[in-house]
Design a protein around this motif. Structure first.
Motif, PDB file in Angstrom:
ATOM      1  N   GLU A 457       0.860  -1.175   0.000  1.00 27.16           N
ATOM      2  CA  GLU A 457       0.000   0.000   0.000  1.00 27.16           C
ATOM      3  C   GLU A 457       0.908   1.241   0.000  1.00 27.16           C
ATOM      4  O   GLU A 457       2.082   1.200   0.371  1.00 27.16           O
ATOM      5  N   GLN A 557     -13.235  -8.887   0.668  1.00 22.22           N
ATOM      6  CA  GLN A 557     -13.358  -7.764   1.609  1.00 22.22           C
ATOM      7  C   GLN A 557     -13.145  -8.241   3.041  1.00 22.22           C
ATOM      8  O   GLN A 557     -12.439  -7.597   3.837  1.00 22.22           O
ATOM      9  N   GLU A 561     -10.053  -7.094   5.602  1.00 23.91           N
ATOM     10  CA  GLU A 561     -10.294  -6.486   6.913  1.00 23.91           C
ATOM     11  C   GLU A 561      -9.662  -7.306   8.025  1.00 23.91           C
ATOM     12  O   GLU A 561      -9.185  -6.754   9.018  1.00 23.91           O
ATOM     13  N   LYS A 566      -6.801  -1.530   4.459  1.00 16.89           N
ATOM     14  CA  LYS A 566      -7.832  -0.497   4.481  1.00 16.89           C
ATOM     15  C   LYS A 566      -8.954  -0.796   3.490  1.00 16.89           C
ATOM     16  O   LYS A 566     -10.095  -0.397   3.694  1.00 16.89           O
ATOM     17  N   ASN A 567      -8.638  -1.483   2.397  1.00 14.13           N
ATOM     18  CA  ASN A 567      -9.683  -1.827   1.438  1.00 14.13           C
ATOM     19  C   ASN A 567      -9.294  -3.087   0.681  1.00 14.13           C
ATOM     20  O   ASN A 567      -8.133  -3.500   0.676  1.00 14.13           O
ATOM     21  N   ALA A 568     -10.310  -3.699   0.066  1.00 12.14           N
ATOM     22  CA  ALA A 568     -10.115  -4.973  -0.630  1.00 12.14           C
ATOM     23  C   ALA A 568      -9.273  -4.826  -1.890  1.00 12.14           C
ATOM     24  O   ALA A 568      -8.585  -5.757  -2.295  1.00 12.14           O
ATOM     25  N   SER A 570      -6.578  -2.783  -2.545  1.00 14.69           N
ATOM     26  CA  SER A 570      -5.138  -2.809  -2.287  1.00 14.69           C
ATOM     27  C   SER A 570      -4.695  -4.193  -1.827  1.00 14.69           C
ATOM     28  O   SER A 570      -3.602  -4.665  -2.172  1.00 14.69           O
TER      29      SER A 570
END
Length: 590
Positions: A457, A557, A561, A566-568, A570
């Motif tokens: 990321e 997702q 987590e 932070k998100n699916a 990346s």
């Protein structure tokens, strides 16, 4: 004379036999097809009679559609065995149709009928698989109307497993498509599609309210759409009854018990007249529930006992059955009849555990498939596709050669990339399995071998500056070792799974500064702190997928987590960079 009479008799007999099994005209076939479709929302016995007429044709296409429709009609009547038999016949006839766009289209119809049958059985995972296959087939021949039907049916699945907001979103997209493309439908087709869409929207808002009782405005939306569904259902009795029954529920929620009671009685009388056991069971449960709410307990018991009787007679131990026992247990408790209260509470708990267990499994499967199949993306822009259809048909003639070359090149490249990715993935799986075996045998620490660089990321701005400073930085080896030991201790505690596992957070945690920490990570591990952090997370996911079969069923997702991404998006990029495939593909090949 006798010879002539015998000849005439023979001729008439053969003519009669030949006409009993012949190919129907295309017009007659389409007429029967429409009548059968409409019977699905009305008289199911009449639909099966039409199916028999269509089966007289010797055209395999006609017989395929007839058998597929029969499979769903039998399921609507609660006969799963005959439903499966008819579907098997449909597949047999399908094989006899020559390869063509017609075959693809009729195959997509079968997927729809099969998905609806599974949906009626509450087998949502299998239903979703059928709809996904149907969308692929319809997209091949640009059948946008059928794609919309599949999307509507998938909305029902989302509603069934509690994904109400996604269901509402899909249905509103379908509603907009219908309004803009009314000219694509015959009048009855359009009315039926609007009726179904509004009923399903009402169901979704009602279900959404059941999970959010403080949002009263959801009931207003449900009531609005049920009333619109009724207005569009003049020719579709089944649709009208379904919408009216649901409207009764809304009145009950709003404590308008008089209107709710009237609707439930009307439905019960209709169900009794048409021998619809399923509808009769629901109407009786709703009346029992209503009288329980009004504290008319003896009257409530009359209707709830009917629910139990219908359930046992027709082997329909479903939601209505276990809720009926729940209410009866409460009534007998209020009436101070402990034996009956205990009996019904046990029946409720036993049936509830089985029902909820099945629902949890179905919900997990549906959400898993929705995640891996990327079905949450926006609906196909069908209007634009239709608008430019003529243009693209002409363009294809001009660019045909270029297109063929492009497809060939893409296929070759895809095959090579896929083989390469699978080799990489299999090597990774073997590597991790070997490490796990080594750990068990030696009872040593978790292997810390440096794995190849992963897609990280975006690093923090101060980390970029620290890389520049690290070039001229030097600290003693003892201090480096101390920092590494503390990092390994954090790894053992799985601290890296936290979303706040950043350079500044870790520096503070191990009581050093960010400059030293960044320097040590760069020197010892050959990468930035962000890359080091992502590597630990991806390693954890790979290990879990190999050792934990339940973990493989999670959506992208959910996995992202669970390891602090932070998100699916990346996470998926990092995972693909490491393994060469998506998380779902990796899981399916273990």
């Amino acid at each position: 004379m006798r010879l002539i009479i015998s000849f005439l008799f023979f001729f008439i007999l053969n003519t009669g036999v030949a006409q009993s099994d012949k190919e129907l005209s295309e017009q007659k076939y389409l007429e029967l097809q429409d009548k059968i479709r409409f019977s699905i929302n009305g008289n199911h016995d009449e639909g099966l009679t039409l199916v028999k007429e269509l089966l007289k044709s010797n055209n395999p296409e006609h017989r395929t559609f007839a058998s597929g429709a029969a499979s769903y009609l039998h399921q609507l009547k609660g006969d799963s065995i005959r439903s499966d038999q008819s579907y098997a016949d449909a597949l047999m006839y399908l094989k006899k149709i020559p390869e063509s766009s017609k075959k693809i289209k009729i195959h997509s119809y079968l997927c729809n009928f099969r998905g609806l049958s599974y949906w009626k059985r509450h087998n949502y995972s299998q239903a979703l698989s059928s709809y996904q296959e149907g969308i692929k087939l319809s997209s091949q021949i640009n059948d946008v109307i059928q794609v919309v039907k599949f999307k509507a049916n998938m909305a029902l699945l989302n509603e069934g497993v509690g994904n109400f907001q996604l269901s509402i979103k899909i249905l509103k997209q379908n509603e907009a498509f219908l309004d803009k493309n009314e000219n694509l439908y015959q009048k009855d087709q359009f009315q039926n599609a609007k009726s179904n869409t509004y009923t399903n929207l009402g169901n979704s808002y009602e279900g959404y309210y059941s999970k959010n009782r403080n949002k009263i405005q959801l009931l207003d939306s449900a009531e609005y759409f049920y009333k619109k569904a009724i207005a569009y259902s003049d020719k579709f009795e089944d649709n009208k009854i379904t919408a009216k029954l649901s409207l009764g529920n809304i009145y009950s929620f709003k404590k308008d018990f008089s209107n709710a009671e009237k609707i439930y009685y009307d439905i019960a009388i209709y169900a009794k007249q048409t021998n619809n056991a399923f509808l009769y069971q629901i109407a009786n449960f709703n009346l029992g529930d209503l009288y329980f709410t009004l504290k008319k307990y003896d009257r409530a018991l009359i209707f709830l006992k009917k629910v139990d009787s219908i359930s046992f007679k027709n082997k329909m131990l479903d939601n209505s059955y276990f809720k009926s026992n729940y209410i009866q247990a409460k009534i007998y408790s209020i009436k101070n009849e402990p034996e009956l209260a205990y009996k019904h509470s046990k029946l409720y708990l036993d049936s509830y555990e089985k029902y909820e267990g099945n629902m949890r499994e179905e919900t997990l499967e549906v959400n898993y498939k929705l995640g891996t199949a990327d079905l949450s993306e926006e609906m196909l822009d069908v209007q634009e596709k239709y608008k430019y259809e003529v243009f693209w048909n002409k363009a294809l003639k001009v660019f045909y050669v270029i297109l063929v070359v492009g497809i060939v090149f893409f296929l070759i490249k895809s095959i090579r990339d896929k083989n390469k990715a699978h080799k990489k993935m299999n090597a990774l799986i073997e590597e991790f399995k070997a490490n796990l075996e080594k750990k068990e045998i030696e009872n040593a620490e978790i292997d810390k071998a440096v794995i190849e660089e992963v897609f990280a990321e975006a690093p923090e701005l101060d980390e970029i500056q620290l890389k520049k400073e690290n070039a001229n930085l030097s600290i003693d080896e003892a201090k480096e070792n101390k920092i590494v030991e503390k990092l390994l201790a954090l790894e053992e505690k799985l601290e890296y799974l936290n979303a706040d596992f950043t350079l500044s957070y870790v520096a503070k945690k191990i009581k050093t500064n960010t400059t030293y920490l960044s320097y040590v990570v760069n020197k010892r591990f050959g990468k930035s702190f962000g890359e080091y952090s992502n590597e630990l997370k991806i390693n954890y996911v790979i290990n879990q997928m190999i050792t934990n079969h339940l973990y493989r069923k999670y959506s992208t997702q959910a996995i992202a987590e669970s390891v602090g991404f932070k998100n699916a998006v990346s996470f998926a990029k990092s995972f693909r960079k490491r393994t060469g495939v998506s998380p779902a593909q990796f899981a399916s090949n273990i």
